[in-house]
Design an enzyme around this catalytic site. Sequence first.
Site, short mmCIF file in Angstrom:
data_model
loop_
_atom_site.label_atom_id
_atom_site.label_comp_id
_atom_site.label_asym_id
_atom_site.label_seq_id
_atom_site.Cartn_x
_atom_site.Cartn_y
_atom_site.Cartn_z
CE LYS A 23 -8.80 4.80 -7.71
NZ LYS A 23 -7.96 3.73 -7.14
CG ASN A 24 -4.97 4.45 -9.35
OD1 ASN A 24 -5.58 4.62 -8.27
ND2 ASN A 24 -5.26 3.49 -10.19
NE ARG A 93 -2.31 -3.67 -3.55
CZ ARG A 93 -1.61 -4.69 -3.07
NH1 ARG A 93 -2.10 -5.41 -2.10
NH2 ARG A 93 -0.41 -4.97 -3.55
CB CYS A 117 -10.44 -3.90 -5.28
SG CYS A 117 -10.74 -2.27 -5.87
NE ARG A 122 -4.90 -5.40 -5.58
CZ ARG A 122 -5.46 -4.19 -5.71
NH1 ARG A 122 -6.72 -4.01 -5.35
NH2 ARG A 122 -4.76 -3.19 -6.13
CG ASP A 306 -7.16 -0.23 -13.08
OD1 ASP A 306 -6.42 0.66 -12.61
OD2 ASP A 306 -7.26 -1.36 -12.59
CB ILE A 328 -3.09 -7.47 -13.99
CG1 ILE A 328 -2.59 -6.95 -15.34
CG2 ILE A 328 -2.45 -6.72 -12.82
CD1 ILE A 328 -1.08 -7.02 -15.53
NE ARG A 399 -11.95 1.97 -2.57
CZ ARG A 399 -11.18 0.90 -2.84
NH1 ARG A 399 -11.71 -0.27 -3.06
NH2 ARG A 399 -9.87 1.04 -2.90
C1 EPZ Z 1 -2.26 -0.42 -8.84
O1 EPZ Z 1 -2.54 -1.40 -7.87
C2 EPZ Z 1 -3.55 0.38 -9.01
N1 EPZ Z 1 -3.92 1.00 -7.74
C3 EPZ Z 1 -4.66 -0.56 -9.48
O2 EPZ Z 1 -5.83 0.22 -9.70
C4 EPZ Z 1 -4.24 -1.21 -10.80
O3 EPZ Z 1 -5.22 -2.13 -11.21
C5 EPZ Z 1 -2.89 -1.94 -10.60
O4 EPZ Z 1 -1.90 -1.01 -10.10
C6 EPZ Z 1 -2.39 -2.54 -11.90
O5 EPZ Z 1 -2.25 -1.55 -12.87
C7 EPZ Z 1 -3.31 2.17 -7.39
O6 EPZ Z 1 -2.48 2.69 -8.10
C8 EPZ Z 1 -3.75 2.76 -6.08
P1 EPZ Z 1 0.30 -4.09 -8.65
P2 EPZ Z 1 -1.31 -2.25 -7.20
O7 EPZ Z 1 1.22 -4.04 -7.48
O8 EPZ Z 1 -0.15 -1.38 -7.00
C9 EPZ Z 1 0.44 -8.70 -7.35
C10 EPZ Z 1 -8.08 0.87 -9.48
O9 EPZ Z 1 -9.07 0.38 -9.99
N2 EPZ Z 1 1.34 -8.28 -6.25
O10 EPZ Z 1 0.81 -3.68 -9.99
O11 EPZ Z 1 -1.87 -2.99 -6.05
C11 EPZ Z 1 -0.98 -8.19 -7.14
O12 EPZ Z 1 -1.68 -9.10 -6.32
C12 EPZ Z 1 -6.99 -0.02 -8.89
O13 EPZ Z 1 -7.81 2.10 -9.43
C13 EPZ Z 1 2.01 -9.26 -5.52
O14 EPZ Z 1 1.85 -10.46 -5.77
O15 EPZ Z 1 -1.02 -3.29 -8.39
C14 EPZ Z 1 -1.54 -8.16 -8.55
O16 EPZ Z 1 -1.99 -9.46 -8.88
C15 EPZ Z 1 -7.44 -1.47 -8.88
N3 EPZ Z 1 2.85 -8.89 -4.52
C16 EPZ Z 1 -0.32 -7.81 -9.40
O17 EPZ Z 1 0.84 -8.06 -8.59
C17 EPZ Z 1 3.08 -7.56 -4.22
O18 EPZ Z 1 3.87 -7.28 -3.30
C18 EPZ Z 1 -0.29 -6.35 -9.86
O19 EPZ Z 1 -0.32 -5.58 -8.70
C19 EPZ Z 1 2.39 -6.58 -4.97
C20 EPZ Z 1 1.53 -6.96 -5.98
#
Ligand code: EPZ
Length: 427
Positions: A23-24, A93, A117, A122, A306, A328, A399
């Site tokens: 998916k990701n 998202r 989620c 986020r 995850d 995270i 999802r």
């Molecule tokens: C990706 O989310 C994945 N989703 C998530 O999988 C996964 O948990 C996550 O990466 C971490 O590995 C997809 O790939 C579609 P991040 P993403 O940006 O990109 C903060 C699932 O279950 N942050 O690495 O949103 C954020 O709030 C999903 O498939 C900011 O503060 O993750 C989080 O606390 C859940 N500002 C942390 O960074 C920003 O501009 C990590 O987020 C962006 C993120």
Amino acid sequence: MEGIKICQGEKPLKGEIKISGSKNASLPIMAATVLEPAEYILHDVPVLRDIKVMQAVLKALGGRIEQKGNSMLIDTRDLNSTEIPDYLMRKMRASILFMGPLLGRFGKVKVSQPGGCSIGPRPIDWHVKGLSQMGANFKESHGFLTGWGGSLKGKEIHLDFPSVGTTENLMLGAAKAQGNTVIRNAAREPEIVDLQNFLNSMGAEIIGAGTDMIKITGKKSLSGTEHTVIPDRIEAGTFLLAGAITKGEVKLLNVIPEHLESVIAKIREAGFEIKEEGETLTILSTGITPNSLDIKTYPYPGFPTDMQPQFMALLSLARGTSVITENIFENRMKHAEELKRLGANIRVEGKTAIIQGVQRLYGAFVESPPALRAGAALVLAGLAAEGETLVADIEHIERGYDNLVGKLKKLGAEVELIKISEEDKNA
Ligand code: EPZ
């Protein structure tokens, strides 16, 4: 509303299943098709709600989609909008991943605050900061964010945190930018490597994905391509734990073991045997009660957030006390409350969960929090619990898991999809 009923838990799962495409990896690759007016063919795309939302966004932008099973044709030659509909942004998202490619192709974009989620606020500040460094201007009003500024310019960008989505958005914006971009402290997830491979097959020039420094040489134009998405490492990890928690023997086909190294290491540390043979993984769990573990989530190649909810379910039945620390996301412990309804003994203190292993879990009615991995964790616990378990609100699970019930049935689980009327649920 739909639910998953585990008619009889405590049944060891046995057999083999094929893991679906990631998916990701699929989501950013689908966003990448906006970059260049062309036709694209994708294979091994999972059939999921999130994929359907991504298709809906592409259609809203003027794209054309043809889907046959896990293959999909995406035609982006006639895009006529740069605005992501609000009702779709709120569903998922990952819609934010259209910012880079829309700015890259049209020099403008309009989005609203993303949904998805409920595992923390986020924000998207790092996405905006990085794209602004590449020359985009942004204005926020009434919850909408508008970006503009002509073509993006290559830049050396140092991320505050190895954010997956931010790394992907900047790669997408940089692929057709003027000049070269370097992303430092980049996320290293395998899905980012798959995005690099997809973009390079479109004629982009990107190196370094999978490391913390990615170099992108901007190109004037790219082309359509055909691509097969990598297997879903989180689905694979989830099914390994389904085998472990039911003390069964489960073989997974279509996996890349190296993508699961940190997960396999923890499963072995818990006392289970895992056999790696080419693109298959087999877990042997007959009669094994898991050892307690200390788990901390980190960016890849660290232990993946995850897989955290699913391990909390397994460790509910471990020998002794386990500790899980979620580094995270700020609020990814909601599944603990529902696991306790099944008899687990868990205490959550901020971003840490202390899990006192119990002898048995007992079937009950539980509701999936609005987070897809939490829902999966409840299904795992139900498979191990005595008697009948009903997991409600499974649209969140749908999802992220393609045909979860069908795959579990193939492994011998007594599960079925059921409809729960609102009045029954609120009775
Ligand atoms: C990706 O989310 C994945 N989703 C998530 O999988 C996964 O948990 C996550 O990466 C971490 O590995 C997809 O790939 C579609 P991040 P993403 O940006 O990109 C903060 C699932 O279950 N942050 O690495 O949103 C954020 O709030 C999903 O498939 C900011 O503060 O993750 C989080 O606390 C859940 N500002 C942390 O960074 C920003 O501009 C990590 O987020 C962006 C993120």
